[in-house]
Design a protein around this motif. Structure first.
Motif, PDB file in Angstrom:
ATOM      1  N   SER A   8       0.849  -1.231   0.216  1.00  0.00           N
ATOM      2  CA  SER A   8      -0.106   0.107   0.037  1.00  0.00           C
ATOM      3  C   SER A   8       0.868   1.229   0.112  1.00  0.00           C
ATOM      4  O   SER A   8       1.869   1.463   0.708  1.00  0.00           O
ATOM      5  CB  SER A   8      -0.863   0.020   1.361  1.00  0.00           C
ATOM      6  OG  SER A   8      -1.838   1.220   1.007  1.00  0.00           O
ATOM      7  N   VAL A   9       0.713   2.120  -1.137  1.00  0.00           N
ATOM      8  CA  VAL A   9       1.468   3.185  -1.089  1.00  0.00           C
ATOM      9  C   VAL A   9       0.479   4.379  -1.020  1.00  0.00           C
ATOM     10  O   VAL A   9      -0.304   4.509  -1.438  1.00  0.00           O
ATOM     11  CB  VAL A   9       2.110   3.485  -2.478  1.00  0.00           C
ATOM     12  CG1 VAL A   9       2.886   4.724  -2.735  1.00  0.00           C
ATOM     13  CG2 VAL A   9       3.079   2.122  -2.836  1.00  0.00           C
ATOM     14  N   LYS A  10       0.963   5.550   0.026  1.00  0.00           N
ATOM     15  CA  LYS A  10       0.158   6.366   0.167  1.00  0.00           C
ATOM     16  C   LYS A  10       0.985   7.843   0.377  1.00  0.00           C
ATOM     17  O   LYS A  10       1.906   7.765   1.017  1.00  0.00           O
ATOM     18  CB  LYS A  10      -0.347   6.201   1.798  1.00  0.00           C
ATOM     19  CG  LYS A  10      -1.036   5.031   2.142  1.00  0.00           C
ATOM     20  CD  LYS A  10      -2.430   5.212   1.357  1.00  0.00           C
ATOM     21  CE  LYS A  10      -3.230   3.650   1.547  1.00  0.00           C
ATOM     22  NZ  LYS A  10      -4.454   3.628   0.790  1.00  0.00           N
ATOM     23  N   GLY A  11       0.585   8.756  -0.619  1.00  0.00           N
ATOM     24  CA  GLY A  11       1.152   9.884  -0.560  1.00  0.00           C
ATOM     25  C   GLY A  11       2.648  10.075  -0.925  1.00  0.00           C
ATOM     26  O   GLY A  11       3.327  10.888  -0.393  1.00  0.00           O
ATOM     27  N   LEU A  12       3.178   8.982  -1.814  1.00  0.00           N
ATOM     28  CA  LEU A  12       4.487   9.006  -2.154  1.00  0.00           C
ATOM     29  C   LEU A  12       5.051  10.216  -2.686  1.00  0.00           C
ATOM     30  O   LEU A  12       4.232  10.571  -4.043  1.00  0.00           O
ATOM     31  CB  LEU A  12       4.758   7.513  -2.891  1.00  0.00           C
ATOM     32  CG  LEU A  12       6.196   7.403  -3.099  1.00  0.00           C
ATOM     33  CD1 LEU A  12       6.883   7.188  -1.695  1.00  0.00           C
ATOM     34  CD2 LEU A  12       6.353   6.100  -3.922  1.00  0.00           C
ATOM     35  N   GLY A  24       2.843  12.671  -4.930  1.00  0.00           N
ATOM     36  CA  GLY A  24       1.818  12.385  -4.050  1.00  0.00           C
ATOM     37  C   GLY A  24       1.049  11.067  -4.959  1.00  0.00           C
ATOM     38  O   GLY A  24      -0.007  11.287  -5.426  1.00  0.00           O
ATOM     39  N   ASP A  26      -0.678   7.281  -4.732  1.00  0.00           N
ATOM     40  CA  ASP A  26      -1.252   6.558  -3.989  1.00  0.00           C
ATOM     41  C   ASP A  26      -1.936   5.126  -4.778  1.00  0.00           C
ATOM     42  O   ASP A  26      -2.359   5.347  -5.741  1.00  0.00           O
ATOM     43  CB  ASP A  26      -2.769   6.911  -3.191  1.00  0.00           C
ATOM     44  CG  ASP A  26      -2.653   8.309  -2.756  1.00  0.00           C
ATOM     45  OD1 ASP A  26      -2.102   8.171  -1.435  1.00  0.00           O
ATOM     46  OD2 ASP A  26      -2.934   9.459  -3.097  1.00  0.00           O
ATOM     47  N   ASP A  28      -2.810   0.919  -4.023  1.00  0.00           N
ATOM     48  CA  ASP A  28      -3.004  -0.486  -3.265  1.00  0.00           C
ATOM     49  C   ASP A  28      -2.731  -1.516  -4.231  1.00  0.00           C
ATOM     50  O   ASP A  28      -3.421  -1.427  -5.318  1.00  0.00           O
ATOM     51  CB  ASP A  28      -4.289  -0.771  -2.608  1.00  0.00           C
ATOM     52  CG  ASP A  28      -4.518   0.264  -1.264  1.00  0.00           C
ATOM     53  OD1 ASP A  28      -3.407   0.804  -0.781  1.00  0.00           O
ATOM     54  OD2 ASP A  28      -5.608   0.462  -0.978  1.00  0.00           O
ATOM     55  N   GLY A  61       5.782  10.435   2.399  1.00  0.00           N
ATOM     56  CA  GLY A  61       4.701   9.403   2.127  1.00  0.00           C
ATOM     57  C   GLY A  61       5.091   8.013   2.842  1.00  0.00           C
ATOM     58  O   GLY A  61       6.009   7.977   3.466  1.00  0.00           O
ATOM     59  N   ALA A  62       4.156   7.061   2.679  1.00  0.00           N
ATOM     60  CA  ALA A  62       4.326   5.921   3.159  1.00  0.00           C
ATOM     61  C   ALA A  62       4.371   4.624   2.180  1.00  0.00           C
ATOM     62  O   ALA A  62       3.641   4.557   1.103  1.00  0.00           O
ATOM     63  CB  ALA A  62       3.111   5.422   4.179  1.00  0.00           C
ATOM     64  N   ASN A  69       6.511   0.277   7.371  1.00  0.00           N
ATOM     65  CA  ASN A  69       6.552   1.299   6.406  1.00  0.00           C
ATOM     66  C   ASN A  69       8.033   1.388   5.791  1.00  0.00           C
ATOM     67  O   ASN A  69       9.079   1.574   6.396  1.00  0.00           O
ATOM     68  CB  ASN A  69       6.401   2.552   7.015  1.00  0.00           C
ATOM     69  CG  ASN A  69       6.366   3.890   6.233  1.00  0.00           C
ATOM     70  OD1 ASN A  69       6.378   3.690   4.804  1.00  0.00           O
ATOM     71  ND2 ASN A  69       6.471   5.146   6.550  1.00  0.00           N
ATOM     72  N   LYS A 228       2.015  11.961 -10.894  1.00  0.00           N
ATOM     73  CA  LYS A 228       1.121  11.428 -10.362  1.00  0.00           C
ATOM     74  C   LYS A 228       0.174  10.381 -11.227  1.00  0.00           C
ATOM     75  O   LYS A 228       0.615  10.029 -12.367  1.00  0.00           O
ATOM     76  CB  LYS A 228      -0.111  12.488 -10.165  1.00  0.00           C
ATOM     77  CG  LYS A 228       0.659  13.880  -9.135  1.00  0.00           C
ATOM     78  CD  LYS A 228      -0.450  14.854  -9.086  1.00  0.00           C
ATOM     79  CE  LYS A 228      -0.361  16.068  -8.164  1.00  0.00           C
ATOM     80  NZ  LYS A 228      -1.137  17.071  -8.149  1.00  0.00           N
TER      81      LYS A 228
END
Length: 255
Positions: A8-12, A24, A26, A28, A61-62, A69, A228
């Motif tokens: 799961s990539v969030k706000g990378l 940014g 996102d 999954d 990001g995560a 993480n 993005k």
């Protein structure tokens, strides 16, 4: 494809100095899912994969994988990198090692680090060698096991690079334009191996310009634009009914 989210990539985000390459992202990734990432050169596709495999440190990001993480600098990325295989545009084989040794190198290095008993290590080495031969047989190159990379064609080198990654039994495979450095007549043999992997249920993220391959293999196609994700969906929706204007323009150039 499973309902389980494996990655799961969030706000990378990723900056190189003042240049923002990822702005940014996102995403999954479900277990067993095949995601093909497309987009114009310079849109951030390769950087995205390199961040997932911890070859680049995210700026923000995560990247959640197995409850940790990977973007957290305190996490031991080497442990997780063993479970995330990556295949590059250039094959990155060690020219001074035989084909067999190229495949055995990382599993054997890990074994030597984790197994202190000499007898157990010897048994593990035999197991690793048997597996390497099995992988070479899978791609029809076991007769080249004791040869050096210089005797192989580009397509053969890339197939060896793929099975080298598979030798670690990864949970996710990342492919960064694996056919872009190949002569046209060699592309098919690499894509066929990747199709076999897809059929076997391997979770795969693939950056490629091979649109017919993307249509055949992908569960989901992701279009990146200016750092993005601009649009994502099934191959049918992306290729036949694109909504984003930049995606429409991109497809007119590549299809």
């Amino acid at each position: 494809m499973s309902d389980e989210v494996l990655l799961s990539v969030k706000g990378l985000k990723k900056n190189f100095g003042n240049l923002a390459v990822l702005k940014g992202v996102d995403l999954d990734v479900h277990k067993g899912e095949k995601i093909v990432i497309i987009g114009a050169s310079g849109c951030g596709k390769s950087t995205f994969l390199r961040c997932i495999n911890c070859l680049e440190d995210p700026s923000d990001g995560a990247i959640m994988f197995e409850g940790e993480n990977l973007a957290d600098m305190s996490v031991d990325i080497n442990i997780h990198r063993q479970k995330i295989g990556m295949v590059f545009q250039q094959f990155n084989l060690f020219n001074n090692y035989t084909i067999l040794d190229n495949i055995m190198l990382v599993p054997l290095t890990v074994a030597k680090k984790n197994i202190k008993n000499r007898k157990l290590l010897s048994e593990k080495k035999i197991e690793i060698e048997e597996k390497a031969h099995s992988l070479l047989k899978r791609i029809g190159l076991d007769d080249k096991a004791l040869c050096y990379p210089s005797v192989l064609s580009g397509g053969q080198k890339q197939r060896v690079a793929i099975v080298r990654a598979l030798a670690m039994e990864p949970k996710v495979m990342l492919f960064d334009e694996p056919t872009s450095a190949l002569d046209p007549e060699m592309v098919g043999e690499v894509l066929n191996l990747m199709k076999d992997l897809a059929t076997s249920g391997m979770t795969m993220l693939i950056v490629t310009h091979e649109m017919s391959f993307a249509r055949q293999v992908a569960d989901r196609v992701v279009f990146m634009d200016d750092g993005k994700i601009a649009e994502e969906g099934s191959p049918e929706n992306i290729f036949d009914n694109p909504v984003n204007a930049h995606l429409q323009s991109f497809l007119k150039k590549v299809l």
